[in-house]
Scaffold this motif. Structure first.
Motif, PDB file in Angstrom:
ATOM      1  N   ARG A  37      36.463  37.098  41.894  1.00 19.69           N
ATOM      2  CA  ARG A  37      36.225  35.699  41.576  1.00 19.69           C
ATOM      3  C   ARG A  37      37.371  35.206  41.313  1.00 19.69           C
ATOM      4  NH1 ARG A  37      30.882  36.931  37.769  1.00 19.69           N
ATOM      5  NH2 ARG A  37      32.787  38.434  37.093  1.00 19.69           N
ATOM      6  N   THR A  38      38.458  35.817  40.737  1.00 17.23           N
ATOM      7  CA  THR A  38      39.521  35.075  40.027  1.00 17.23           C
ATOM      8  C   THR A  38      40.705  35.243  41.021  1.00 17.23           C
ATOM      9  OG1 THR A  38      40.004  37.300  38.999  1.00 17.23           O
ATOM     10  CG2 THR A  38      39.012  35.627  37.745  1.00 17.23           C
ATOM     11  N   SER A  39      41.600  33.996  41.212  1.00 12.53           N
ATOM     12  CA  SER A  39      42.605  34.148  41.866  1.00 12.53           C
ATOM     13  C   SER A  39      43.936  35.068  41.366  1.00 12.53           C
ATOM     14  CB  SER A  39      43.329  32.810  42.146  1.00 12.53           C
ATOM     15  OG  SER A  39      43.308  32.292  40.799  1.00 12.53           O
ATOM     16  N   GLU A  40      44.117  35.326  39.999  1.00 11.02           N
ATOM     17  CA  GLU A  40      44.823  36.211  39.485  1.00 11.02           C
ATOM     18  C   GLU A  40      44.461  37.605  40.085  1.00 11.02           C
ATOM     19  OE1 GLU A  40      42.731  34.390  37.581  1.00 11.02           O
ATOM     20  OE2 GLU A  40      44.090  32.851  36.844  1.00 11.02           O
ATOM     21  N   ARG A  41      43.382  38.066  40.137  1.00 10.96           N
ATOM     22  CA  ARG A  41      43.117  39.324  40.678  1.00 10.96           C
ATOM     23  C   ARG A  41      43.586  39.401  42.220  1.00 10.96           C
ATOM     24  NH1 ARG A  41      41.717  43.455  38.059  1.00 10.96           N
ATOM     25  NH2 ARG A  41      41.286  44.769  39.893  1.00 10.96           N
ATOM     26  N   SER A  42      43.316  38.306  42.890  1.00 11.69           N
ATOM     27  CA  SER A  42      43.654  38.333  44.315  1.00 11.69           C
ATOM     28  C   SER A  42      45.334  38.217  44.523  1.00 11.69           C
ATOM     29  CB  SER A  42      43.213  36.836  44.943  1.00 11.69           C
ATOM     30  OG  SER A  42      41.790  37.009  45.067  1.00 11.69           O
ATOM     31  N   ALA A  43      45.841  37.565  43.668  1.00 13.16           N
ATOM     32  CA  ALA A  43      47.253  37.659  43.636  1.00 13.16           C
ATOM     33  C   ALA A  43      47.860  39.023  43.572  1.00 13.16           C
ATOM     34  CB  ALA A  43      47.791  36.742  42.605  1.00 13.16           C
ATOM     35  N   ILE A  44      47.304  39.982  42.702  1.00 11.38           N
ATOM     36  CA  ILE A  44      47.719  41.268  42.380  1.00 11.38           C
ATOM     37  C   ILE A  44      47.555  41.899  43.896  1.00 11.38           C
ATOM     38  CG2 ILE A  44      47.230  43.289  41.113  1.00 11.38           C
ATOM     39  CD1 ILE A  44      46.593  41.646  38.721  1.00 11.38           C
ATOM     40  N   PHE A  45      46.443  41.904  44.415  1.00  8.94           N
ATOM     41  CA  PHE A  45      46.217  42.603  45.587  1.00  8.94           C
ATOM     42  C   PHE A  45      47.013  42.220  46.537  1.00  8.94           C
ATOM     43  CE2 PHE A  45      42.110  43.741  43.492  1.00  8.94           C
ATOM     44  CZ  PHE A  45      42.261  44.987  43.846  1.00  8.94           C
ATOM     45  N   ARG A  46      47.403  40.739  46.819  1.00  5.64           N
ATOM     46  CA  ARG A  46      48.382  40.487  47.597  1.00  5.64           C
ATOM     47  C   ARG A  46      49.659  40.931  47.471  1.00  5.64           C
ATOM     48  NH1 ARG A  46      45.226  35.833  48.468  1.00  5.64           N
ATOM     49  NH2 ARG A  46      46.109  35.025  46.515  1.00  5.64           N
ATOM     50  N   ASP A  47      50.255  40.550  46.520  1.00  2.86           N
ATOM     51  CA  ASP A  47      51.739  40.753  45.997  1.00  2.86           C
ATOM     52  C   ASP A  47      52.036  42.133  45.819  1.00  2.86           C
ATOM     53  OD1 ASP A  47      51.419  38.078  46.503  1.00  2.86           O
ATOM     54  OD2 ASP A  47      51.688  37.780  44.295  1.00  2.86           O
ATOM     55  N   ILE A  48      51.113  43.082  45.093  1.00  9.32           N
ATOM     56  CA  ILE A  48      51.490  44.418  44.754  1.00  9.32           C
ATOM     57  C   ILE A  48      50.927  45.257  45.673  1.00  9.32           C
ATOM     58  CG2 ILE A  48      51.136  46.237  42.960  1.00  9.32           C
ATOM     59  CD1 ILE A  48      50.959  43.836  40.643  1.00  9.32           C
ATOM     60  N   HIS A  49      49.916  45.171  46.243  1.00  8.12           N
ATOM     61  CA  HIS A  49      49.183  46.230  47.077  1.00  8.12           C
ATOM     62  C   HIS A  49      49.117  45.637  48.642  1.00  8.12           C
ATOM     63  CE1 HIS A  49      47.740  48.315  43.767  1.00  8.12           C
ATOM     64  NE2 HIS A  49      47.045  47.142  43.326  1.00  8.12           N
ATOM     65  N   GLY A  50      49.927  44.542  48.860  1.00  4.94           N
ATOM     66  CA  GLY A  50      50.027  44.005  50.183  1.00  4.94           C
ATOM     67  C   GLY A  50      48.727  43.995  50.902  1.00  4.94           C
ATOM     68  N   ILE A  51      47.697  43.879  50.425  1.00  5.96           N
ATOM     69  CA  ILE A  51      46.482  43.601  51.451  1.00  5.96           C
ATOM     70  C   ILE A  51      45.879  42.329  51.209  1.00  5.96           C
ATOM     71  CG2 ILE A  51      46.125  46.286  51.050  1.00  5.96           C
ATOM     72  CD1 ILE A  51      43.498  45.096  49.044  1.00  5.96           C
ATOM     73  N   ASN A  52      44.940  41.940  52.212  1.00  5.17           N
ATOM     74  CA  ASN A  52      44.227  40.587  52.122  1.00  5.17           C
ATOM     75  C   ASN A  52      43.386  40.379  50.831  1.00  5.17           C
ATOM     76  OD1 ASN A  52      45.026  40.554  55.053  1.00  5.17           O
ATOM     77  ND2 ASN A  52      43.421  41.880  55.269  1.00  5.17           N
ATOM     78  N   ALA A  53      43.337  39.262  50.281  1.00  5.89           N
ATOM     79  CA  ALA A  53      42.556  39.089  49.077  1.00  5.89           C
ATOM     80  C   ALA A  53      42.178  37.603  49.101  1.00  5.89           C
ATOM     81  CB  ALA A  53      43.330  39.346  48.118  1.00  5.89           C
ATOM     82  N   ASN A  54      40.806  37.488  48.995  1.00  4.61           N
ATOM     83  CA  ASN A  54      40.510  36.074  48.605  1.00  4.61           C
ATOM     84  C   ASN A  54      39.247  36.266  47.285  1.00  4.61           C
ATOM     85  OD1 ASN A  54      37.745  36.109  50.006  1.00  4.61           O
ATOM     86  ND2 ASN A  54      38.988  36.284  51.673  1.00  4.61           N
TER      87      ASN A  54
END
Ligand SMILES: NC(=O)c1ccc[n+]([C@@H]2O[C@H](COP(=O)([O-])OP(=O)(O)OC[C@H]3O[C@@H](n4cnc5c(N)ncnc54)[C@H](OP(=O)(O)O)[C@@H]3O)[C@@H](O)[C@H]2O)c1
Length: 272
Positions: A37-54
């Protein structure tokens, strides 16, 4: 392994462990989406793990071939209600939630889900997870093979034939890392009390635990009691320590704790 598109709906501690394990085992990042639900967690997945997140559940799930339900059991009903417009008919659904049965999940989704229940554990994060899986007869062999391979990418798997056995998996493996952490924590505290600095105390404990676990794995034909006897000389210091464990009924305490975990998992089935 087959690289299906997977959406992790609710990618918290447990789902994240599986995602990291999958990436390390070579699963394509472009095939994985994390939805929180939170964009902070999405950012972690995108920036650190390199996967799609929303943060959009419908968007995340709509195009995925596999939907992994990774929210807390108490959030599941609301989550599935919010997904009522999803066409579940062509998807494989994997639930990692403790305490919610296959039939209850379908009821919550108001659809007959093609569902596999998985009880993973946290060491999936380092490729050493232990997962128990259950699927009703209606699930195809291809989906069983896929989910086996998915979880094998992050550790070992064990199928159960009756859904109730998942509660035993929870007590024996899902919750087990916490048991071992507690044991090691108590050892570290006492090692520090005996004069070692924190770093040394931890190293002594963790390396001993790792070594013992590796010996167990390397000797599948040797009973655990035999391994214990091999490192316990009569009248020695190890024997003294084991006497104290026995006097304080460590084995009975462990049995009681595991029964409590299984009972709680069973109780949860009536709560959600
Ligand atoms: N932890 C373990 O060792 C373990 C072992 C075996 C099984 N499990 C099972 O794994 C599941 C998750 O446990 P956990 O420890 O990983 O919990 P967790 O860290 O709280 O993860 C749950 C995630 O779901 C997200 N979330 C909650 N509601 C959502 C919604 N409506 N839509 C999208 N995302 C949502 C939360 O992020 P936001 O707040 O950003 O939405 C959070 O990241 C549980 O069902 C548990 O039974 C856990």
């Amino acid at each position: 392994m087959e690289q299906r598109t997977i959406a992790f709906i609710g990618a918290g501690n447990m789902a994240c462990s599986i995602i990291v394990g999958l990436l390390q085992s070579g699963y394509k990042a472009s095939r994985i989406t994390a939805v929180n639900r939170t964009s902070e967690r999405s950012a972690i997945f995108r920036d650190i793990h390199g996967i799609n997140a929303n943060e959009n559940v419908m968007e995340g799930a709509r195009n995925a071939e596999v939907v992994v339900l990774g929210v807390k059991p108490q959030s599941m009903e609301d989550l599935l209600a919010s997904m009522k417009n999803i066409d579940w008919s062509r998807k494989l659904v994997i639930s990692i939630a403790a305490g919610i049965s296959v039939s209850r999940l379908s009821e919550m989704a108001q659809a007959t889900l093609n569902l596999i229940r998985v009880m993973p554990n946290m060491p999936a994060l380092v490729g050493e997870g232990m997962s128990g899986l259950y699927a009703p007869d209606s699930v195809s062999n291809q989906d069983r093979v896929f989910s086996t391979q998915l979880l094998e990418a992050v550790g070992e798997v064990c199928w159960v034939t009756n859904e109730e056995e998942i509660n035993g998996i929870i007590a024996t493996a899902g919750s087990a890392p916490a048991y071992f952490f507690l044991f090691m924590e108590a050892m570290q505290i006492e090692a520090e009390r005996q004069g070692f600095d924190k770093h040394t105390a931890r190293m002594l404990v963790q390396q001993s635990a790792l070594g013992a676990a590796k010996m167990v794995v390397a000797n599948p034909d040797i009973e655990l009691a035999t391994l214990r006897n091999q490192v316990t000389s009569e009248g020695g210091s190890t024997a003294q320590a084991l006497n104290v464990f026995n006097k304080n009924q460590l084995s009975e305490t462990i049995a009681e704790a595991m029964q409590a975990a299984a009972r709680r998992a069973e109780e949860m089935e009536s709560l959600f």
